[in-house]
Design a protein around this motif. Sequence first.
Motif, mmCIF file in Angstrom:
data_model
loop_
_atom_site.group_PDB
_atom_site.id
_atom_site.type_symbol
_atom_site.label_atom_id
_atom_site.label_comp_id
_atom_site.label_asym_id
_atom_site.label_seq_id
_atom_site.Cartn_x
_atom_site.Cartn_y
_atom_site.Cartn_z
ATOM 1 N N THR A 235 0.833 -1.197 0.000
ATOM 2 C CA THR A 235 0.000 0.000 0.000
ATOM 3 C C THR A 235 0.873 1.254 0.000
ATOM 4 O O THR A 235 2.030 1.224 0.413
ATOM 5 C CB THR A 235 -0.918 0.023 1.226
ATOM 6 N N TRP A 236 0.294 2.344 -0.470
ATOM 7 C CA TRP A 236 0.983 3.637 -0.493
ATOM 8 C C TRP A 236 0.022 4.708 0.026
ATOM 9 O O TRP A 236 -0.535 5.488 -0.746
ATOM 10 C CB TRP A 236 1.439 3.980 -1.902
ATOM 11 N N PRO A 237 -0.211 4.781 1.334
ATOM 12 C CA PRO A 237 -1.149 5.777 1.849
ATOM 13 C C PRO A 237 -0.648 7.200 1.639
ATOM 14 O O PRO A 237 0.562 7.464 1.645
ATOM 15 C CB PRO A 237 -1.233 5.441 3.337
ATOM 16 N N ALA A 238 -1.614 8.101 1.421
ATOM 17 C CA ALA A 238 -1.289 9.516 1.267
ATOM 18 C C ALA A 238 -0.906 10.101 2.621
ATOM 19 O O ALA A 238 -1.483 9.753 3.658
ATOM 20 C CB ALA A 238 -2.478 10.267 0.693
ATOM 21 N N LEU A 239 0.062 11.008 2.599
ATOM 22 C CA LEU A 239 0.402 11.765 3.803
ATOM 23 C C LEU A 239 -0.371 13.080 3.755
ATOM 24 O O LEU A 239 0.027 14.045 3.085
ATOM 25 C CB LEU A 239 1.907 12.029 3.870
ATOM 26 N N GLY A 240 -1.496 13.125 4.425
ATOM 27 C CA GLY A 240 -2.315 14.319 4.435
ATOM 28 C C GLY A 240 -2.892 14.633 3.069
ATOM 29 O O GLY A 240 -2.931 13.799 2.166
ATOM 30 N N GLY A 241 -3.368 15.863 2.928
ATOM 31 C CA GLY A 241 -3.939 16.323 1.666
ATOM 32 C C GLY A 241 -2.920 17.092 0.853
ATOM 33 O O GLY A 241 -1.705 16.958 1.054
ATOM 34 N N PRO A 242 -3.382 17.922 -0.084
ATOM 35 C CA PRO A 242 -2.452 18.702 -0.913
ATOM 36 C C PRO A 242 -1.593 19.637 -0.064
ATOM 37 O O PRO A 242 -2.050 20.203 0.927
ATOM 38 C CB PRO A 242 -3.389 19.498 -1.826
ATOM 39 N N LEU A 243 -0.346 19.805 -0.492
ATOM 40 C CA LEU A 243 0.555 20.703 0.224
ATOM 41 C C LEU A 243 0.368 22.154 -0.182
ATOM 42 O O LEU A 243 0.848 23.062 0.516
ATOM 43 C CB LEU A 243 2.015 20.305 -0.034
ATOM 44 N N ASN A 244 -0.272 22.396 -1.305
ATOM 45 C CA ASN A 244 -0.405 23.758 -1.817
ATOM 46 C C ASN A 244 -0.883 24.720 -0.739
ATOM 47 O O ASN A 244 -1.758 24.393 0.062
ATOM 48 C CB ASN A 244 -1.418 23.824 -2.965
ATOM 49 N N SER A 282 7.247 22.927 2.984
ATOM 50 C CA SER A 282 6.460 22.391 4.101
ATOM 51 C C SER A 282 7.113 21.115 4.603
ATOM 52 O O SER A 282 7.793 20.410 3.852
ATOM 53 C CB SER A 282 5.018 22.082 3.680
ATOM 54 N N ARG A 283 6.900 20.805 5.860
ATOM 55 C CA ARG A 283 7.414 19.569 6.453
ATOM 56 C C ARG A 283 6.269 18.791 7.087
ATOM 57 O O ARG A 283 5.288 19.364 7.566
ATOM 58 C CB ARG A 283 8.500 19.871 7.480
ATOM 59 N N TRP A 284 6.418 17.478 7.088
ATOM 60 C CA TRP A 284 5.426 16.574 7.655
ATOM 61 C C TRP A 284 5.722 16.395 9.144
ATOM 62 O O TRP A 284 6.826 16.000 9.527
ATOM 63 C CB TRP A 284 5.470 15.247 6.922
ATOM 64 N N THR A 285 4.741 16.697 9.974
ATOM 65 C CA THR A 285 4.940 16.619 11.420
ATOM 66 C C THR A 285 4.695 15.211 11.962
ATOM 67 O O THR A 285 4.986 14.935 13.120
ATOM 68 C CB THR A 285 3.991 17.573 12.148
ATOM 69 N N GLY A 286 4.144 14.345 11.129
ATOM 70 C CA GLY A 286 3.693 13.031 11.563
ATOM 71 C C GLY A 286 2.193 12.911 11.486
ATOM 72 O O GLY A 286 1.648 11.801 11.403
ATOM 73 N N THR A 287 1.512 14.078 11.476
ATOM 74 C CA THR A 287 0.046 14.105 11.374
ATOM 75 C C THR A 287 -0.459 15.114 10.353
ATOM 76 O O THR A 287 -1.602 15.014 9.905
ATOM 77 C CB THR A 287 -0.591 14.430 12.741
ATOM 78 N N ALA A 288 0.367 16.107 9.995
ATOM 79 C CA ALA A 288 -0.091 17.169 9.095
ATOM 80 C C ALA A 288 1.112 17.836 8.438
ATOM 81 O O ALA A 288 2.254 17.702 8.893
ATOM 82 C CB ALA A 288 -0.919 18.199 9.857
ATOM 83 N N TRP A 289 0.829 18.601 7.363
ATOM 84 C CA TRP A 289 1.858 19.387 6.697
ATOM 85 C C TRP A 289 1.942 20.763 7.346
ATOM 86 O O TRP A 289 0.935 21.456 7.489
ATOM 87 C CB TRP A 289 1.557 19.525 5.217
ATOM 88 N N GLN A 290 3.143 21.144 7.734
ATOM 89 C CA GLN A 290 3.389 22.418 8.409
ATOM 90 C C GLN A 290 4.244 23.309 7.514
ATOM 91 O O GLN A 290 5.356 22.931 7.125
ATOM 92 C CB GLN A 290 4.100 22.174 9.731
ATOM 93 N N PRO A 291 3.761 24.516 7.154
ATOM 94 C CA PRO A 291 4.591 25.414 6.352
ATOM 95 C C PRO A 291 5.879 25.781 7.086
ATOM 96 O O PRO A 291 5.873 26.006 8.303
ATOM 97 C CB PRO A 291 3.700 26.645 6.160
ATOM 98 N N VAL A 292 6.981 25.824 6.341
ATOM 99 C CA VAL A 292 8.247 26.307 6.889
ATOM 100 C C VAL A 292 8.377 27.767 6.448
ATOM 101 O O VAL A 292 8.908 28.075 5.383
ATOM 102 C CB VAL A 292 9.433 25.468 6.388
ATOM 103 N N GLY A 293 7.834 28.652 7.242
ATOM 104 C CA GLY A 293 7.868 30.070 6.935
ATOM 105 C C GLY A 293 7.005 30.431 5.742
ATOM 106 O O GLY A 293 6.301 29.598 5.170
ATOM 107 N N PRO A 294 7.071 31.701 5.313
ATOM 108 C CA PRO A 294 6.339 32.143 4.123
ATOM 109 C C PRO A 294 7.080 31.734 2.861
ATOM 110 O O PRO A 294 8.124 31.080 2.918
ATOM 111 C CB PRO A 294 6.329 33.669 4.289
#
Length: 374
Positions: A235-244, A282-294
Motif C-alpha cells: 500500500t501507499w497511503p497519502a500523507l495528508g492532503g495537498p501541500l499547496n 512544508s514539512r510533515w509533522t507526523g500528522t499534518a503538513w506544516q509550512p516552513v515560513g512564508p
Amino acid sequence: MRAFLTVLLLSSGLALAGGGGGPPVRELPPPPQTGRPERTALAVDGTGTPVLAWTAPGPAGNRQLHAARLTAGGWTPLGGVLNEGRAFNAGQLSARTDAAGRVWLGWSEDSGEAHVDSYLMSRWDGRAWSSPSRYAVRRNLSDAGRSRAFALLPNGTPALAWLDLGVHGAFAGVVRPLARQGGTWVPQTPLSDTARAGFALDIAVDRSGQRTVAFLEGDFATMNVRVRQEGASGTWPALGGPLNRHPGTFAAAPKLLLTPQGRPLVAWLEEDPSGHDRLNVSRWTGTAWQPVGPAVSSPGVSAEAPALALTRAGQPVLAWLEAGHLHAAHWNGHGWQALPLPPTHDASGPSLSADGAYLAVGDGERVRVWALRF
C-alpha cells in the motif's frame, strides 16, 4: 577532508562573498569544462568530498555528461564523456550518495528523435563508473512530458519513481514506483489518480528502505502537490492532503528530502495571486503538513529551477533562479536567511549537495561552485 578544504579555500585567495548576513560562502576554483553548461548535480562522497556533474553541448552539438571530484589541485575529471550513447543527449541530471559513501549519477538520454529514450544510473567506485546499462530503463516512447527520479536503497541499489505514459485508460501520465525483480524493472501500483494527470515527481528512501514519493496531480493548469509513503503489503497511503498553500492552483517542480527523523520535507513552486511562481516549503509533522515560513522567493517575480538540501543540523537550504539570477537561502530556525552570493548573470541548472555544503550553477559559459559553511 574538511581541514583540507579549508586550506584549499584559503590558498585560493577567494574572499568571502559580500552582502548581508548568513553563513560564509566561498567560491571554489572552476571545474575543467567546455561548452555552455545546462544542468549541474552535486553530491559528497563518504569522505565529505564533493563530486560535481554537469551537462553541456559537445563538438557535435549533443548534450554531453561530465563529472569531476575536488582534489588538492582543483577538480579532477572522473572519466571523459559519460553518455552511454556518445551521440545522444543527456538530461534530467541528478546525483545521490549511497550508504557506503559512493556517489551515483542518474540521467536520461535520447537521440533527439521520437521513440528512443533511456534512463541510466551509474556509480563511481573510486576508479571507474559502473556500466549504466545494468539498471537502465528503456521505453519505446518519446521523452516529451516524462519525468523520473531515483534514490538508493540501504543495500546500495536504486529505487525508481516513474511517469508512465502507457497506462491504458488513464487521463495522461501516471506516477508509479518501479521495483527491481529478477534483474528487470517491474511497474507497481499507480500513485496518482488515473483520472487526472500525474507528473513532476521526486523520490526519497529512509534507512529502513521505506520509499516516499512526491508528485503533482491535476489537469496541468490547476494541480496539487501530493506525497505518498510506502506502507504495509504494497500500500501507499497519502500523507495528508495537498501541500499547496492554495489547493488547485498552478504548481511545479516538487523537491523531496527526508529529515534526520525520517519525515518528508518538500519544496515546490506555486502561483501566487499576482500570477508569479513563488517557492514554498512544508514539512510533515507526523500528522499534518506544516509550512516552513512564508514563500522564500521574491514577490513580483517568478522563481524557477529549485534545489533543496538539509544541513547536518537538519535545517533546509534552497537554491533557485529568478530572471536568470541565482538565489539561495537557509532556514535558521526562525526565518529564511539569504545566502550572500556574488552576482550571476546567465544562471542555469542550480544544484545543492544533499548536506547543503556545496552549491553549483551554470553561469554563462562556466560552472561555478561554492562551499557553504553552516
